[in-house]
Motif scaffolding. Structure first.
Motif, PDB file in Angstrom:
ATOM      1  N   UNK A   6       0.872  -1.207  -0.183  1.00  0.00           N
ATOM      2  CA  UNK A   6      -0.266   0.034   0.073  1.00  0.00           C
ATOM      3  C   UNK A   6       0.718   1.440  -0.245  1.00  0.00           C
ATOM      4  N   UNK A   7       0.597   1.675  -1.024  1.00  0.00           N
ATOM      5  CA  UNK A   7       1.906   3.301  -1.166  1.00  0.00           C
ATOM      6  C   UNK A   7       0.924   4.488  -1.084  1.00  0.00           C
ATOM      7  N   UNK A   8       1.276   5.415  -0.219  1.00  0.00           N
ATOM      8  CA  UNK A   8       0.197   6.725   0.404  1.00  0.00           C
ATOM      9  C   UNK A   8       1.177   7.613  -0.164  1.00  0.00           C
ATOM     10  N   UNK A   9       0.394   8.819  -0.635  1.00  0.00           N
ATOM     11  CA  UNK A   9       0.363   9.760  -1.397  1.00  0.00           C
ATOM     12  C   UNK A   9       0.248  11.073  -0.236  1.00  0.00           C
ATOM     13  N   UNK A  10       0.136  12.404  -0.508  1.00  0.00           N
ATOM     14  CA  UNK A  10       0.651  13.942  -0.089  1.00  0.00           C
ATOM     15  C   UNK A  10       0.222  14.514   0.032  1.00  0.00           C
ATOM     16  N   UNK A  11      -0.159  15.249  -0.212  1.00  0.00           N
ATOM     17  CA  UNK A  11      -0.173  16.880  -1.585  1.00  0.00           C
ATOM     18  C   UNK A  11      -1.299  17.784  -2.322  1.00  0.00           C
ATOM     19  N   UNK A  12      -1.071  18.694  -2.303  1.00  0.00           N
ATOM     20  CA  UNK A  12      -2.144  19.360  -3.227  1.00  0.00           C
ATOM     21  C   UNK A  12      -2.947  17.885  -3.832  1.00  0.00           C
ATOM     22  N   UNK A  13      -4.057  17.941  -3.850  1.00  0.00           N
ATOM     23  CA  UNK A  13      -5.044  17.096  -4.877  1.00  0.00           C
ATOM     24  C   UNK A  13      -5.057  16.901  -6.178  1.00  0.00           C
ATOM     25  N   UNK A  14      -4.204  17.350  -6.874  1.00  0.00           N
ATOM     26  CA  UNK A  14      -4.210  17.219  -8.674  1.00  0.00           C
ATOM     27  C   UNK A  14      -2.745  17.061  -8.413  1.00  0.00           C
ATOM     28  N   UNK A  15      -1.589  17.059  -7.321  1.00  0.00           N
ATOM     29  CA  UNK A  15      -0.226  16.397  -7.162  1.00  0.00           C
ATOM     30  C   UNK A  15      -0.542  15.198  -7.083  1.00  0.00           C
ATOM     31  N   UNK A  16      -1.537  14.638  -6.076  1.00  0.00           N
ATOM     32  CA  UNK A  16      -1.697  13.334  -5.587  1.00  0.00           C
ATOM     33  C   UNK A  16      -2.186  11.850  -6.143  1.00  0.00           C
ATOM     34  N   UNK A  17      -3.234  12.881  -7.180  1.00  0.00           N
ATOM     35  CA  UNK A  17      -4.212  12.348  -8.454  1.00  0.00           C
ATOM     36  C   UNK A  17      -2.389  12.137  -9.294  1.00  0.00           C
ATOM     37  N   UNK A  18      -1.866  12.780  -9.763  1.00  0.00           N
ATOM     38  CA  UNK A  18      -0.889  12.535 -10.891  1.00  0.00           C
ATOM     39  C   UNK A  18      -0.395  11.459 -10.490  1.00  0.00           C
ATOM     40  N   UNK A  19       0.055  11.341  -8.835  1.00  0.00           N
ATOM     41  CA  UNK A  19       1.002  10.205  -8.507  1.00  0.00           C
ATOM     42  C   UNK A  19       0.311   9.067  -8.377  1.00  0.00           C
ATOM     43  N   UNK A  20      -0.787   8.884  -8.020  1.00  0.00           N
ATOM     44  CA  UNK A  20      -0.787   7.930  -7.903  1.00  0.00           C
ATOM     45  C   UNK A  20      -1.656   6.785  -9.127  1.00  0.00           C
ATOM     46  N   UNK A  21      -1.574   7.791  -9.858  1.00  0.00           N
ATOM     47  CA  UNK A  21      -1.687   6.850 -11.731  1.00  0.00           C
ATOM     48  C   UNK A  21      -0.474   6.630 -12.556  1.00  0.00           C
ATOM     49  N   UNK A  22       0.412   7.466 -11.902  1.00  0.00           N
ATOM     50  CA  UNK A  22       1.848   7.386 -11.833  1.00  0.00           C
ATOM     51  C   UNK A  22       2.036   5.930 -11.362  1.00  0.00           C
ATOM     52  N   UNK A  23       2.440   5.321 -10.592  1.00  0.00           N
ATOM     53  CA  UNK A  23       3.009   4.873  -9.904  1.00  0.00           C
ATOM     54  C   UNK A  23       2.701   3.557 -10.143  1.00  0.00           C
TER      55      UNK A  23
END
Lengths: 416, 502
Positions: A245-262
């Motif tokens: 399980x990977x967690x991302x935090x930050x501005x919403x657009x940045x978090x969404x981008x990272x979730x898709x990227x991983x």
């Protein structure tokens, strides 16, 4: 596992640092009784040799805010302040202490420091040692002392705060602490992956080294742990294999981008669909991941610290022994709950030996994080002496010369 | 030893030998040290020793009797054991960039210079650590990691010359510590030769080790706990991208208020460096960057992270600056332009040479919101003493570096520098801050210790120091004040005659 303490009529509840100092000073010069500092009593089983006998020092009345200059993003509080209380105060100002604490409704900041409690976020935010900028404490003979200060950058004098982080109340009773704070992120999302083998998990974790994303946390659970954690979070997720399980935090657009990227990056290692968890479900799952390291009713909880590159081979062995394993995977920190079937000391010692055999003695450590108190005396809580062990004993002697503070906890337990 | 019934008991520093040049013991010591390091790794000619009579803090000077250049832990251990045998003090030195006299050999003795121990022993990206020798120049580690996607985060302004061992001794900071933390946040473990010559390992390459955090206490000991011979340091992912800006403000007050607002808005820039009008003029005179000479202050602002995040962060920063009377802003559009902006900051100290023959850099800290007050006080102090003081500092941390310009050939000016420094640092304390954010106590600020800490605090620190260094033979008379003595100069007080003429 929660151990309770019987307590005695002599238990002491100081309402100020000077009261605490007088109590320990009087004790050192007269009765010289063993004393046991406690905060929220959530970690009494951590590295605990036996049930306590002697007065408790309860910090529950040392729970005030001393100073909160909001715009400086620092806060000074008394050590008995509960984490939920602290979080409520600072979150109202858009700030946080990014340390994950199980049972935060009971745990105190002094206890978090004394036990060096950390959780998934340590990968990106560090541990409590990175946030303590000043500390006050009372040693075993009643000396109230401080180090550091209330500014975020300060190198005047020795950093005695580091010495107290993780010292389990054996060097002094922490009474007050100044903390550096961080801004609260706008958004959090988790991505849950399912892998079919330890090898594919290892490959994926190695790829984190060069990932285009910057995770806040990277958590691993074997199937046994995954089933328990998903049940606790009440979210339907794959839990029959190996979960990361990977967690991302930050501005919403940045978090969404990272979730898709991983998800794109890890397609090479897991053919199964990954799931993105957001909103309140993300908080539920994250809380379940945070609580799991101390939540088991199993008889023994192990903690191993190994290099991340050696972690999956350790986990493979632990899983084969039917141990429920959760790991702060990018940091190489593994928590394992032994099954109920590990019902005898002999059985537990055999398991320890097998686990110890796959740990590199030069770079890894296996410890018994918590266990039934009547077993603690017989088990090697620290399976090998840490570097600097002799200096640690001298430090204990210097700050608690009469061995009055939690003396049997931690310092006498290395079977060297 | 510690008396359990009297926890305030103090150890008094032992009387160590003063080496008499040409005496039997002196010759014998030279002979034994030569056997360890060879004759080409040892200095004892009085003229050659002058190079080592001070570090970056030039107000006090005291030459060592012998300088040795070991190349291994084993050699250092042997050197230290011989120093114990001869009862002479010793201390370690890296590049000598300490700005508080941390490398000052009080009482003379043997100086162990670590600049020949500068190898990278291991880089492990998967496990995110590197093992280096203490004489490794900070920037050289950064350079060695280029292209790997990782870096070593602490970057003191002197990183082109300062060493990792020295950084560990002083718990160095730097421009990027606002976001990434100081040295102690990046040291996982270390090897050290203790003052009795034994070799010890503390911490390790894993995320944590059981027991007390002794390497955490070791970092920032200013050389008084022994000699670090290897460091295991954490490696940090490179940011994907940067946005670097120079914001020009009409007044210092506007700039400091903008800083406070930026952080209050939840943005933690990777750097927030301020240069005042005095330093702008010096830099401009030296390097012609095109700074407006009449500006009150220039802020170097950098945010880093994922490319997708940065434009919005930069936009919000500009918006906040605009709300605080921003005069103009320059953005770095290329890596070359970014380097140029950083060059202006990192070469600020070099530019000061054009202003004055000597300078003394102070290192006060205040809560970030008190920056306007301390800067006003520094200006008033400058006027009071008729002494030029310029400022270039880590504003995001509240760590000010007033640079006092003077001529060290004039004893009156030296006295004024010490008095002005004392007043500025006292004001930092009054505002709730500290007298050092990254340079250390050294010998320079030793008399402040009893103002910051009470007798019990100091006694506890002394107990910890004595666990590592019970005879106080290593880097003596640093950090903790000698008992019962007050002086502006520890060197003058404790070892009259050792201080060299200016």
């Amino acid at each position: 596992m929660t151990l309770t303490h019987s307590g005695t009529p002599e238990d002491f509840v100081p309402t100020s640092q000077s009261e605490l100092s007088r109590f320990l000073s009087d004790n050192a010069t007269s009765a010289r009784k063993q004393t046991f500092p406690v905060g929220g009593r959530t970690s009494l089983a951590v590295c605990c040799p036996d049930s306590h006998s002697g007065p408790l020092i309860c910090t529950s009345q040392l729970n005030r805010v001393v100073d909160y200059p909001v715009r400086d993003m620092t806060i000074t509080v008394e050590a008995g302040m509960r984490l939920d209380q602290l979080n409520e105060i600072i979150s109202a100002e858009g700030q946080r202490l990014p340390i994950d604490v199980p049972q935060s409704n009971r745990a105190t900041i002094g206890g978090v420091i004394a036990t060096n409690t950390s959780g998934p976020r340590r990968f990106s935010y560090g541990t409590i040692r990175d946030y303590v900028i000043g500390i006050s404490a009372v040693d075993g003979v009643g000396n109230l002392f401080k180090s550091g200060g209330r500014v975020v950058k300060n190198v005047a004098g020795y950093d005695l705060g580091k010495m107290l982080v993780g010292s389990l109340g054996t060097l002094s009773v922490i009474s007050q602490v100044s903390l550096n704070l961080r801004p609260r992120p706008e958004c959090m999302q988790l991505v849950w992956f399912d892998f079919d083998s330890c090898q594919s998990v290892d490959q994926a974790l190695e790829a984190i080294v060069t990932s285009g994303t910057r995770p806040t946390a990277v958590e691993y659970c074997n199937s046994k742990a995954a089933r328990q954690i998903t049940a606790e979070s009440r979210i339907e997720l794959p839990n029959e294999n190996h979960a990361v399980c990977i967690c991302y935090e930050g501005p919403e657009n940045v978090v969404k981008w990272q979730a898709q990227q991983i998800i794109n990056e890890w397609r090479a290692f897991s053919s199964l669909d990954a799931q993105i968890i957001e909103g309140s479900q993300a908080s539920q799952l994250y809380n379940a991941l945070t609580e799991y390291q101390t939540s088991s009713d199993d008889p023994v909880t192990l903690k191993a610290v190994v290099l991340p590159s050696q972690m999956m081979s350790f986990i493979e062995t632990a899983t084969s022994l039917n141990i429920a394993v959760q790991a702060h995977a990018a940091d190489g920190i593994v928590f394992g709950h032994l099954p109920d079937s590990a019902s005898s000391l002999e059985n537990v010692n055999q398991i320890l030996e097998q686990l110890q055999s796959v740990i590199d003695p030069g770079t890894g450590y296996l410890t018994i994080y918590q266990c039934e108190s009547d077993w603690a005396e017989s088990l090697p809580l620290f399976c090998s002496p840490p570097a600097g062990w002799e200096l640690m004993q001298q430090l204990k002697q210097a700050l608690d010369p009469l061995q009055l503070l939690n003396s049997r906890r931690f310092t006498e337990l290395v079977k060297s | 030893m510690v008396d359990p019934d009297n926890q305030t008991s103090h150890l008094v520093a032992p009387v160590l030998e003063q080496l008499e040049r040409g005496s039997g013991p002196f010759s014998s010591l030279i002979q034994q040290l030569t056997q360890i390091v060879g004759k080409n790794s040892l200095l004892y000619d009085a003229d050659e020793l002058l190079v080592y009579e001070c570090d970056g803090y030039i107000v006090d000077k005291s030459a060592p009797d012998i300088v040795v250049f070991p190349t291994s832990t084993e050699q250092i251990s042997s050197i230290v054991k011989i120093c114990n045998q001869f009862n002479v003090p010793f201390l370690a030195r890296g590049a000598g960039t300490s700005l508080s006299g941390g490398c000052l050999p009080i009482g003379g003795g043997v100086m162990i210079v670590l600049t020949r121990m500068k190898q990278i022993l291991e880089i492990n990206l998967r496990d995110r650590y590197a093992i280096v020798e203490p004489g490794m120049v900070n920037l050289h580690l950064t350079n060695a990691l280029k292209g790997t996607g990782y870096h070593y985060a602490p970057d003191p302004s002197s990183q082109g010359s300062c060493t990792i061992g020295g950084n560990i001794a002083t718990n160095s900071g730097g421009p990027h510590t606002l976001k990434y933390g100081v040295t102690t946040n990046h040291v996982l473990g270390l090897e050290a030769v203790l003052p009795d010559g034994s070799v010890i390992n503390l911490g390790g390459p894993t995320a944590e080790t059981p027991g007390y955090d002794l390497h955490g206490v070791y970092v920032g000991n200013e050389g008084t706990f022994g000699i670090c011979t290897k460091a295991i340091v954490r490696l940090t992912r490179d940011p994907e991208a940067h946005r670097t800006m120079l914001a020009v403000f009409q007044t210092i007050s506007d700039a400091t208020r903008a800083i406070s607002e930026i952080i209050a808005a939840g943005i933690i820039p990777s750097a927030l460096e301020m240069m005042d009008q005095g330093i702008i003029q010096a830099i401009e005179e030296a390097f012609h960057f095109g700074f407006p000479l009449d500006a009150g202050a220039v802020l170097l602002i950098e945010v880093d992270g994922l490319e997708i995040a940065l434009d919005e962060e930069a936009r919000r920063i500009v918006e906040i600056c605009n709300a605080h009377n921003l005069r103009e802003i320059q953005r770095a559009d290329t890596p070359e332009e970014r380097l140029l902006i950083w060059k202006s900051r990192k070469q600020a100290f070099g530019a000061i040479g054009r202003l004055s023959p000597s300078y003394c850099t102070q290192d006060g800290v205040v809560p970030r919101t008190r920056l306007p007050e301390i800067l006003e006080f520094i200006e008033a102090t400058s006027q009071k003493y008729g002494m030029r003081i310029v400022n270039v500092f880590h504003a995001g941390d509240g760590n000010v570096h007033p640079i006092l310009l003077f001529d060290e050939r004039d004893q009156d000016q030296i006295q004024q520098v010490m008095e002005a420094s004392e007043e500025i640092l006292s004001k930092c304390l009054e505002l709730g801050g500290s007298v050092t954010g990254e340079h250390g106590i050294g010998v320079e600020k030793i008399n402040f210790m009893s103002r910051i800490f009470n007798e019990t605090d100091l006694s506890q620190m002394e107990k910890v120091r004595n666990i590592f260094n019970p005879r106080q033979i290593c880097s003596r008379d640093k950090v903790l004040p000698p008992h019962g003595e007050e002086s502006q100069s520890a060197v003058t007080l404790s070892h009259p005659g050792r201080r060299a003429p200016h």
